[in-house]
Design an enzyme around this catalytic site. Structure first.
Site, PDB file in Angstrom:
ATOM      1  N   GLY A 144       5.102  -6.128  -4.326  1.00  0.00           N
ATOM      2  CA  GLY A 144       5.850  -6.471  -3.127  1.00  0.00           C
ATOM      3  C   GLY A 144       4.977  -7.179  -2.107  1.00  0.00           C
ATOM      4  N   GLY A 198       5.024  -8.581   2.136  1.00  0.00           N
ATOM      5  CA  GLY A 198       5.669  -8.634   3.434  1.00  0.00           C
ATOM      6  C   GLY A 198       5.148  -9.804   4.224  1.00  0.00           C
ATOM      7  CB  THR A 229       0.068  -7.484  -0.897  1.00  0.00           C
ATOM      8  OG1 THR A 229      -1.228  -6.860  -0.831  1.00  0.00           O
ATOM      9  CG2 THR A 229      -0.059  -8.961  -0.577  1.00  0.00           C
ATOM     10  CB  VAL A 230       3.327  -3.031  -1.767  1.00  0.00           C
ATOM     11  CG1 VAL A 230       3.325  -1.661  -2.447  1.00  0.00           C
ATOM     12  CG2 VAL A 230       3.673  -2.890  -0.290  1.00  0.00           C
ATOM     13  CE  LYS A 260       3.631  -0.981   3.570  1.00  0.00           C
ATOM     14  NZ  LYS A 260       4.597  -0.644   4.669  1.00  0.00           N
ATOM     15  CG  ASP A 278      12.527  -2.059  10.518  1.00  0.00           C
ATOM     16  OD1 ASP A 278      13.653  -2.567  10.692  1.00  0.00           O
ATOM     17  OD2 ASP A 278      11.600  -2.647   9.937  1.00  0.00           O
TER      18      ASP A 278
END
Length: 396
Positions: free
Chosen positions: A15, A17, A21-22, A37, A130
């Site tokens: 993943g 963002g 990153t993840v 993360k 969020d």
């Protein structure tokens, strides 16, 4: 200063963002797979690192089955800040809703999980700020877990000013920069329920410029459109979440008692054992640019870092499980169970007798009773047993 307390190997990216990153990772000491993360302070800036630090400190203080679990944190290469979390393999709720139409029973179950997480963090004076489908992870067993606490804030009885979150999921008072409170999370939850049903954001932006949409959310008198396929009970639940005045919204505790949630019955419960999991596989992917921010990158498509004998053992164990496991989904709720009720076993001077309810005098597996309770050496008296459910899978 770099923390070498936890030695680990960075795997493929799962993943990305806006600032980090993840990736998957594995522990050198025990082989545990987890998620990392990462934010590179050299390129992302202080705001991004501050957000990750906020998430680290928040997750450290939380222990809840409906929140992604904190496992540790460290620095690598002096500039890379890392948060270690449990790996939740099912992806995000947003992706799941976009890919397929979720059944309302499933939506109710997922909503209940999110509410349990909100109840927990609100009781600790934390607001998430969020809530949305992208920040809810789906466990392969059917549980969903709240994640991404980078925007989270601590409150002490009073709402806090400012605005954090994703605009289309923000409560009206947050858009107006007035206050952020637990009630703001409840509004965002209502928006997330709509997202689960439609697979899209709660507000339609194609018809309006972004600024006009924000004005509509913050100062208009409208609510997000409720999906037609949602039941009347579900629509009533949304009405309790999506009140434009924050004080009129129900709390997480109150919403857990709403019939839309309290009457939920999980249709597909967690697997009973690894043998139910034959169709589950770890989704493996690679970072497109092959970049590496950790100690060492390794492909999870192979186990080349193992010896050949270790490889053989891993493959052999995997194949044995595959042969034992069922190759079809088990419906644990359908008819076909045989109820065997071993209600009373009387042990008197070596005399053993067991009866099934309604079938006087029938003997039922006394050798297993002996093995469990010492056989002839067992003391006199009555032993009550729970109902044993035996599934008939039609295997002769």
């Amino acid at each position: 200063m770099e923390n070498r307390g936890l030695q680990w190997i960075r795997g493929p990216c799962i993943g990305k963002g806006s600032y980090g990153t993840v990736t998957l990772a594995t522990s050198r000491s025990n082989g545990q797979i987890f998620a990392v993360k990462s934010v590179n302070s050299k390129f992302a800036g202080s705001c991004a690192v501050g957000s990750l630090e906020n998430e680290i400190q928040t997750l450290k203080s939380l222990t809840c089955p409906y929140i992604v679990r904190y496992l540790g944190d460290d620095w690598t290469h002096g500039t890379q800040r890392n948060l270690h979390m449990e790996y939740v393999a099912g992806g995000t709720l947003a992706d799941l809703a976009a890919e397929s139409e979720l059944d309302e029973h499933v939506i109710r179950h997922y909503t209940r999980c999110i509410l349990q997480a909100l109840l927990y963090i609100h009781s600790k004076g934390i607001i998430h700020c969020d809530i949305k489908g992208k920040n809810v992870l789906v466990d392969p067993t059917g549980t969903v877990k709240l994640a991404d606490f980078g925007a989270a804030r601590r409150v002490s009885g009073e709402a806090v000013g400012g605005s954090r979150g994703t605009p289309l999921w923000m409560a009206p008072e947050v858009v107006r920069l007035e206050a952020q409170s637990p009630e703001s999370d409840v509004w965002s939850l209502g928006c997330t329920v709509i997202e689960m049903i439609t697979g899209k954001p709660p507000w339609t932006v194609e018809d309006h410029p972004a600024a006009a949409t924000m004005l509509l959310i913050g100062s208009g008198d409208r609510l997000p459109e409720f999906p037609d396929r949602l039941s009347e009970l579900g629509k009533d639940f949304l009405h309790k979440c999506l009140r434009r005045r924050a004080g009129e919204r129900l709390t997480a505790s109150q919403l857990l008692n709403h019939p839309f949630i309290s009457d939920v019955r999980i249709k597909n419960p967690s697997p009973r054992s690894v043998l139910d999991m034959i169709n589950f596989s770890l989704q493996e992917s690679r970072d497109a640019d092959g970049s590496d921010y950790g100690d060492e990158e390794v492909s999870f498509d192979s186990v080349s870092n193992f010896s050949s004998s270790e490889n053989n053992r891993v493959n052999s164990a995997r194949e044995r499980i595959r042969r034992l496991a069922t190759d079809r989904e088990i419906d644990w709720d359908r008819d076909g169970w045989e109820v065997v009720r071993l209600s009373t076993v009387i042990v008197e001077s070596g005399k053993e007798e067991a009866t099934r309810d309604g079938e006087e005098g029938e003997r039922i597996g006394l050798e297993y009773f002996n093995a469990s309770f010492g056989g002839e050496g067992s003391r006199e008296g009555n032993v009550s047993f729970s109902v044993l459910m035996v599934k008939d899978f039609g295997l002769e």
